[in-house]
Design an enzyme around this catalytic site. Structure first.
Site, PDB file in Angstrom:
ATOM      1  N   GLY A 144      29.327  37.897  43.660  1.00  0.00           N
ATOM      2  CA  GLY A 144      28.757  37.006  42.655  1.00  0.00           C
ATOM      3  C   GLY A 144      28.968  35.538  43.005  1.00  0.00           C
ATOM      4  O   GLY A 144      28.055  34.713  42.870  1.00  0.00           O
ATOM      5  N   THR A 145      30.149  35.212  43.466  1.00  0.00           N
ATOM      6  CA  THR A 145      30.461  33.816  43.784  1.00  0.00           C
ATOM      7  C   THR A 145      29.546  33.295  44.891  1.00  0.00           C
ATOM      8  O   THR A 145      28.972  32.205  44.779  1.00  0.00           O
ATOM      9  CB  THR A 145      31.943  33.699  44.211  1.00  0.00           C
ATOM     10  OG1 THR A 145      32.755  34.119  43.119  1.00  0.00           O
ATOM     11  CG2 THR A 145      32.297  32.274  44.607  1.00  0.00           C
ATOM     12  N   ASN A 171      30.915  35.789  30.518  1.00  0.00           N
ATOM     13  CA  ASN A 171      31.942  36.763  30.881  1.00  0.00           C
ATOM     14  C   ASN A 171      33.145  36.753  29.940  1.00  0.00           C
ATOM     15  O   ASN A 171      33.862  37.730  29.851  1.00  0.00           O
ATOM     16  CB  ASN A 171      32.402  36.530  32.319  1.00  0.00           C
ATOM     17  CG  ASN A 171      32.715  35.081  32.607  1.00  0.00           C
ATOM     18  OD1 ASN A 171      31.840  34.215  32.495  1.00  0.00           O
ATOM     19  ND2 ASN A 171      33.943  34.790  32.965  1.00  0.00           N
ATOM     20  N   GLN A 209      27.275  39.666  34.656  1.00  0.00           N
ATOM     21  CA  GLN A 209      27.777  40.500  33.550  1.00  0.00           C
ATOM     22  C   GLN A 209      26.700  41.389  32.933  1.00  0.00           C
ATOM     23  O   GLN A 209      27.020  42.241  32.105  1.00  0.00           O
ATOM     24  CB  GLN A 209      28.397  39.614  32.461  1.00  0.00           C
ATOM     25  CG  GLN A 209      29.709  38.961  32.866  1.00  0.00           C
ATOM     26  CD  GLN A 209      30.862  39.959  32.997  1.00  0.00           C
ATOM     27  OE1 GLN A 209      30.861  41.028  32.409  1.00  0.00           O
ATOM     28  NE2 GLN A 209      31.850  39.598  33.795  1.00  0.00           N
ATOM     29  N   ALA A 225      28.365  43.619  42.875  1.00  0.00           N
ATOM     30  CA  ALA A 225      28.422  45.085  42.807  1.00  0.00           C
ATOM     31  C   ALA A 225      29.614  45.577  41.981  1.00  0.00           C
ATOM     32  O   ALA A 225      29.502  46.549  41.238  1.00  0.00           O
ATOM     33  CB  ALA A 225      28.500  45.670  44.220  1.00  0.00           C
ATOM     34  N   HIS A 226      30.758  44.902  42.095  1.00  0.00           N
ATOM     35  CA  HIS A 226      31.975  45.440  41.460  1.00  0.00           C
ATOM     36  C   HIS A 226      31.984  45.287  39.943  1.00  0.00           C
ATOM     37  O   HIS A 226      32.912  45.745  39.282  1.00  0.00           O
ATOM     38  CB  HIS A 226      33.240  44.836  42.077  1.00  0.00           C
ATOM     39  CG  HIS A 226      33.533  43.415  41.700  1.00  0.00           C
ATOM     40  ND1 HIS A 226      34.547  43.072  40.848  1.00  0.00           N
ATOM     41  CD2 HIS A 226      32.959  42.254  42.077  1.00  0.00           C
ATOM     42  CE1 HIS A 226      34.598  41.757  40.716  1.00  0.00           C
ATOM     43  NE2 HIS A 226      33.636  41.231  41.456  1.00  0.00           N
ATOM     44  N   THR A 270      26.543  40.278  60.411  1.00  0.00           N
ATOM     45  CA  THR A 270      26.223  41.701  60.363  1.00  0.00           C
ATOM     46  C   THR A 270      26.382  42.201  58.932  1.00  0.00           C
ATOM     47  O   THR A 270      27.372  41.905  58.273  1.00  0.00           O
ATOM     48  CB  THR A 270      27.164  42.485  61.305  1.00  0.00           C
ATOM     49  OG1 THR A 270      26.982  41.958  62.619  1.00  0.00           O
ATOM     50  CG2 THR A 270      26.860  43.975  61.297  1.00  0.00           C
ATOM     51  N   CYS A 292      40.268  34.591  36.355  1.00  0.00           N
ATOM     52  CA  CYS A 292      40.488  33.643  37.445  1.00  0.00           C
ATOM     53  C   CYS A 292      41.515  32.576  37.089  1.00  0.00           C
ATOM     54  O   CYS A 292      42.215  32.076  37.924  1.00  0.00           O
ATOM     55  CB  CYS A 292      39.189  32.951  37.827  1.00  0.00           C
ATOM     56  SG  CYS A 292      37.737  33.921  37.487  1.00  0.00           S
TER      57      CYS A 292
END
Ligand SMILES: *Cc1c(COP(=O)(O)O)cnc(C)c1O
Length: 383
Positions: free
Chosen positions: A71-72, A151, A179, A200-201, A237, A325
């Protein structure tokens, strides 16, 4: 003691079906998608399939999906990439006072490069008024960035209305949808966005992989230079297992989102009602209805949020104070401050963010445990 995990806004456990899809891509089908040989082509095909799944979830074309490290990075690429590519047209960005640090700090970086950034405020529920966005726009504005849902407090923003304003004025529009993607509908054409960030997480996929949707025709520059992967926007890659994991997570979310959302909303509403009823001098932060299905953010008077979160953890309940964070900082979160939550209440805020595996009995345990913790801490704080 069974753990109760209520911090899904910070991260979600990978779905076992996601892990299963990823595993062959570590040591068996491990080729480099850029290689000519069949092992490479196998990986290339798998990455292409994952790209289609992510695109399908948000109603995009697969060549509009750029895989990133999360996301960042997606927020950084959107804001700095579009900002720097369009600075000849103007150097003004409009964003809000409740964005994630990834957006906030990317804007701050551009400010140091001579851009002007206007922060639009929110009301007491955390909602942005699209008219305020319209008023903040100048002939110099090249980018608007407003998160889809917050969030910390869960408020869902009127993105489609802001999208119309952006389109009328031919200004690029980015939304941080970390979110919401996989949890509530987030289709790029309905939202009217040109750029949309995914991690993804946050949707039961692996950490360290995400995507940025970039509408065709968007002027954007890369800040990762090297081989030409991801249409030249993100050299290096590909994280093949990670990308496959994100693709599988997107596919599962698309099929199960409605059921998950109903389940989580019901638990959320039980928890909100139970806690507000049982604990005096408590309030819900964020919008009552324009709200993520999984978010419960409450402020408890006369108690420190950190003390609440630590006490909950000792009882086997994982929740969070403010945003993960900056949880070590004692100052109230910038989001609660932007909502006008008084400092004393903001410092006593706890976020429970629910997930698809949570059960009624877990919610009952929190409703029994949390009021007990609050009474104990309040007794101490009043000595
Ligand atoms: C988690 C989160 C991010 C950052 O995503 P990472 O993948 O951890 O870099 C950005 N924006 C929002 C709204 C988030 O919740």
């Amino acid at each position: 003691m069974e753990k109760v995990y209520l911090d899904h806004a910070a991260t979600t456990p990978a779905d076992p079906r996601v892990v299963e899809a990823m595993l062959p891509h570590f040591s068996k089908s491990f080729g480099n998608p850029s290689s000519m040989h069949s092992l490479g082509q196998e990986a290339r095909t798998a990455v292409a399939e994952a790209r289609e799944k992510v695109a399908s979830l948000i109603g995009a074309a697969s060549d509009e999906i750029i895989f990133t490290s999360g996301g960042t990075e997606s927020d950084n690429l959107a804001i700095k990439g579009v900002g720097l590519a369009n600075s000849h047209r103007g150097k003004h960005i409009v964003t809000t006072s409740v964005e994630h640090h990834a957006v906030e700090e990317s804007c701050r970086y551009l400010e140091k490069q001579g851009f002007k950034v206007t922060l639009v405020g929110v009301d007491k529920d955390g909602l942005v008024d699209p008219r305020d966005v319209g008023k903040a726009v100048t002939p110099e504005t090249i980018l608007i960035s407003v998160m889809h849902a917050n969030n910390e407090v869960g408020t869902i923003q009127p993105i489609a209305e802001i999208g119309e304003i952006a389109r009328e004025r031919s200004i690029y529009f980015h939304t941080d949808a970390v979110q919401t993607v996989g949890h509530i509908p987030a289709k790029v054409d309905e939202l009217g966005v040109d750029l949309l960030a995914i991690a993804a997480h946050k949707l039961y996929g692996p950490k360290g992989v995400g995507a940025l949707y970039v509408r065709r025709g968007t002027r954007i520059v890369s800040f990762m230079h090297g081989g030409g992967q991801e249409q030249g926007l993100r050299a290096s890659t590909e994280n093949v297992p990670g990308v496959i994991g994100l693709g599988r997570a997107a596919e599962i979310a698309q099929a199960e989102m409605d059921a998950e959302s109903r389940h989580v909303t019901r638990l959320r509403d039980r928890l909100i009602k139970g806690l507000l009823e049982r604990i005096p001098q408590t309030r819900l932060n964020g919008h009552l209805t324009q709200r993520l299905p999984n978010n419960v953010n409450i402020s408890v008077a006369s108690v420190e949020g950190a003390a609440l979160a630590v006490s909950l953890d000792l009882e086997g309940i994982a929740a969070s104070t403010g945003s993960a964070c900056r949880s070590e900082a004692m100052e109230p979160s910038h989001v609660l401050t932007a909502l006008g939550v008084p400092g004393e209440l903001a410092r006593g805020s706890v976020r429970f963010s629910l997930g698809k595996h949570n059960t009624d009995s877990e919610i009952e345990r929190v409703m029994e445990t949390f009021p007990r913790i609050v009474s104990r801490l309040r007794a101490v704080s009043h000595v």
